[in-house]
Design a protein around this motif. Structure first.
Motif, PDB file in Angstrom:
ATOM      1  N   TYR A  48       0.865  -1.183   0.000  1.00 41.96           N
ATOM      2  CA  TYR A  48       0.000   0.000   0.000  1.00 41.96           C
ATOM      3  C   TYR A  48       0.901   1.234   0.000  1.00 41.96           C
ATOM      4  O   TYR A  48       1.425   1.628   1.031  1.00 41.96           O
ATOM      5  CB  TYR A  48      -0.889  -0.040   1.242  1.00 41.96           C
ATOM      6  N   TRP A  51       1.729   7.280  -1.641  1.00 40.34           N
ATOM      7  CA  TRP A  51       1.278   8.269  -2.616  1.00 40.34           C
ATOM      8  C   TRP A  51      -0.129   7.984  -3.156  1.00 40.34           C
ATOM      9  O   TRP A  51      -0.710   8.817  -3.841  1.00 40.34           O
ATOM     10  CB  TRP A  51       2.271   8.392  -3.761  1.00 40.34           C
ATOM     11  N   GLU A  52      -0.690   6.816  -2.821  1.00 45.45           N
ATOM     12  CA  GLU A  52      -2.057   6.509  -3.229  1.00 45.45           C
ATOM     13  C   GLU A  52      -3.064   6.668  -2.088  1.00 45.45           C
ATOM     14  O   GLU A  52      -4.255   6.487  -2.280  1.00 45.45           O
ATOM     15  CB  GLU A  52      -2.137   5.073  -3.762  1.00 45.45           C
ATOM     16  N   GLN A  53      -2.594   7.027  -0.891  1.00 47.73           N
ATOM     17  CA  GLN A  53      -3.465   7.064   0.279  1.00 47.73           C
ATOM     18  C   GLN A  53      -4.566   8.122   0.171  1.00 47.73           C
ATOM     19  O   GLN A  53      -5.685   7.885   0.621  1.00 47.73           O
ATOM     20  CB  GLN A  53      -2.638   7.321   1.544  1.00 47.73           C
ATOM     21  N   LYS A  55      -5.993   9.305  -2.580  1.00 44.39           N
ATOM     22  CA  LYS A  55      -6.970   8.921  -3.606  1.00 44.39           C
ATOM     23  C   LYS A  55      -7.743   7.675  -3.203  1.00 44.39           C
ATOM     24  O   LYS A  55      -8.949   7.561  -3.472  1.00 44.39           O
ATOM     25  CB  LYS A  55      -6.248   8.692  -4.946  1.00 44.39           C
ATOM     26  N   PHE A  56      -7.051   6.744  -2.553  1.00 45.52           N
ATOM     27  CA  PHE A  56      -7.678   5.499  -2.103  1.00 45.52           C
ATOM     28  C   PHE A  56      -7.391   5.332  -0.606  1.00 45.52           C
ATOM     29  O   PHE A  56      -6.435   4.658  -0.220  1.00 45.52           O
ATOM     30  CB  PHE A  56      -7.139   4.305  -2.892  1.00 45.52           C
ATOM     31  N   ALA A  61      -9.162   0.887   0.730  1.00 40.82           N
ATOM     32  CA  ALA A  61      -8.078   0.015   0.248  1.00 40.82           C
ATOM     33  C   ALA A  61      -7.902  -1.236   1.094  1.00 40.82           C
ATOM     34  O   ALA A  61      -7.600  -2.310   0.566  1.00 40.82           O
ATOM     35  CB  ALA A  61      -6.765   0.791   0.194  1.00 40.82           C
ATOM     36  N   TYR A 260      -1.103  -4.578 -12.288  1.00 38.22           N
ATOM     37  CA  TYR A 260      -0.852  -3.644 -13.379  1.00 38.22           C
ATOM     38  C   TYR A 260      -0.296  -4.441 -14.555  1.00 38.22           C
ATOM     39  O   TYR A 260       0.051  -5.619 -14.435  1.00 38.22           O
ATOM     40  CB  TYR A 260       0.149  -2.563 -12.963  1.00 38.22           C
ATOM     41  N   THR A 280      -2.429   0.495 -14.853  1.00 40.16           N
ATOM     42  CA  THR A 280      -3.100  -0.225 -13.776  1.00 40.16           C
ATOM     43  C   THR A 280      -4.168  -1.158 -14.334  1.00 40.16           C
ATOM     44  O   THR A 280      -4.686  -0.950 -15.438  1.00 40.16           O
ATOM     45  CB  THR A 280      -3.771   0.746 -12.788  1.00 40.16           C
ATOM     46  N   GLU A 342       0.192  -3.262  -6.662  1.00 38.15           N
ATOM     47  CA  GLU A 342      -0.115  -2.896  -5.317  1.00 38.15           C
ATOM     48  C   GLU A 342      -1.621  -2.806  -5.183  1.00 38.15           C
ATOM     49  O   GLU A 342      -2.335  -2.786  -6.175  1.00 38.15           O
ATOM     50  CB  GLU A 342       0.580  -1.575  -4.911  1.00 38.15           C
ATOM     51  N   THR A 344      -4.099  -0.823  -4.565  1.00 41.96           N
ATOM     52  CA  THR A 344      -5.070   0.184  -5.026  1.00 41.96           C
ATOM     53  C   THR A 344      -5.332   0.095  -6.524  1.00 41.96           C
ATOM     54  O   THR A 344      -6.268   0.719  -7.030  1.00 41.96           O
ATOM     55  CB  THR A 344      -4.592   1.611  -4.696  1.00 41.96           C
ATOM     56  N   GLN A 345      -4.520  -0.665  -7.246  1.00 38.67           N
ATOM     57  CA  GLN A 345      -4.571  -0.616  -8.709  1.00 38.67           C
ATOM     58  C   GLN A 345      -5.749  -1.378  -9.322  1.00 38.67           C
ATOM     59  O   GLN A 345      -5.957  -1.301 -10.531  1.00 38.67           O
ATOM     60  CB  GLN A 345      -3.253  -1.143  -9.290  1.00 38.67           C
TER      61      GLN A 345
END
Length: 369
Positions: A48, A51-53, A55-56, A61, A260, A280, A342, A344-345
């Protein structure tokens, strides 16, 4: 007169645990709270990235379908400090994960942020500075362990210093914390991991069985081929066999699963190209509804791909069918589980599209085995 036969069953339960003595160093040791270890037969782990936290968020997640969460990344800077990105929020992540009985490991390093490992670990002062900052961060923030994603040790000195670093973490964290190391898929980058030493200290080895082809390749290949195809010199089976031959214990090995794929400006696999990028699963899923894209299944590599003849673009990726084949292979090889890059994808409309299938496939294979 009939006599009843009494059947006496003797059940012997035996259990033991062992925690090694923690070495004493000149520096003050951090206070360690020992925690009970979880037991699981086949792990589903997932990275996880910080940098995606935004957005998701973790409420979306993190689900019950995973057993171990790798919170990525922090890393050493050139001065031996533990660098924690500004958006690296972990309190909510850990609280949500703990409520679902999910272990959370702090992932250290990363593909683009491993540059200072060699310098820091080769200098005694920087070594201790970084190691203590890392240990204190893990303990203070209630992580269950550390994942080391050094991409990659490049010489015998790096190999030796990685051994010392992992040994130091184990001596100071104790046996109830998990230590994980991420491994490349082939010998070129994997030769300076001392498995004979590490396997007695490390709980899990994540084999990054993806990125077999990309912008660095000569021809448009496969992102994560399970078996040999027309144009791949490496595949997942060869990677797993390589690390088994090196001495990694099967149950300590986690097979990498990519959420991805890779796109190439060619109209089919095994062609010359001059542009490539990652995509993704979420984005690739949207292309399946586009009539310009045609879905194919490669029976040799056991992976799907998409082709757009009009725009001359080819996508190599994974879907439920290819992932299920990889999970079945992991069971056949008696591996410890899978690790996803990862988590979130695959999220579409705030719901995972691949993760539930993985959890169900694991349950099915556990029943069969």
């Amino acid at each position: 007169m009939k006599f009843l036969t009494l059947i006496i069953a003797l059940v012997m339960l035996a259990g033991c645990s062992y925690t090694p003595n923690i070495s004493t160093y000149v520096q003050q040791q951090p206070l360690i709270e020992q925690k009970p270890a979880r037991v699981s037969t086949f792990l589903i782990a997932g990275f996880y990235p910080y940098w995606e936290q935004s957005k998701f968020p973790p409420q979306i997640a993190i689900t019950n379908n995973i057993d171990v969460l790798y919170h990525a990344f922090v890393w050493p800077d050139k001065n031996g400090n533990l660098f924690v990105p500004k958006n690296f929020e972990n309190k909510e992540i850990i609280n949500i994960a703990k409520s679902k009985n999910i272990k959370v490991l702090l992932s250290v390093g990363g593909g683009n942020t491993s540059q200072s490992f060699s310098t820091v670990l080769s200098n005694k002062d920087l070594f201790y500075k970084f190691a203590y900052q890392l240990i204190n961060f893990v303990v203070k923030n209630n992580y269950d362990g550390v994942d080391i994603d050094w991409e990659f040790p490049k010489n015998i000195n790096d190999e030796y210093n990685l051994n010392k670093f992992v040994e130091f973490l184990r001596q100071n964290l104790g046996d109830n914390y998990t230590i994980s190391i991420d491994l490349p898929f082939a010998n070129y980058s994997g030769r300076y991991f001392d498995i004979d030493f590490l396997k007695n200290i490390v709980n899990y080895f994540v084999v990054m069985t993806y990125d077999y082809s990309g912008s660095w390749s000569r021809i448009s290949g496969y992102n994560a081929p399970l078996t040999s195809g027309f144009c791949n010199s490496h595949d997942i089976q060869k990677s797993i066999e390589y690390w088994l031959a090196r001495g990694v214990k099967p149950k300590s090995m986690l097979l990498g699963i990519p959420f991805y794929g890779r796109a190439f400006n060619s109209d089919e696999p095994c062609q010359e190209f001059n542009q490539s990028f990652a995509a993704t699963y979420r984005n690739i899923l949207s292309l399946l509804k586009n009539e310009d894209y045609q879905y194919f299944w490669d029976f040799m590599t056991k992976t799907p791909y998409l082709v757009n003849k009009k725009d001359k673009i080819y996508y190599s990726f994974d879907d439920p069918s290819s992932i299920n084949a990889k999970i079945r292979y992991a069971f056949e090889m008696n591996l410890g589980g899978v690790a996803i890059w990862e988590i979130t994808q695959d999220i579409v409309n705030n719901h995972h599209t691949l993760l539930p299938d993985i959890a169900q496939t694991v349950k099915n294979n556990e029943l069969l085995n």
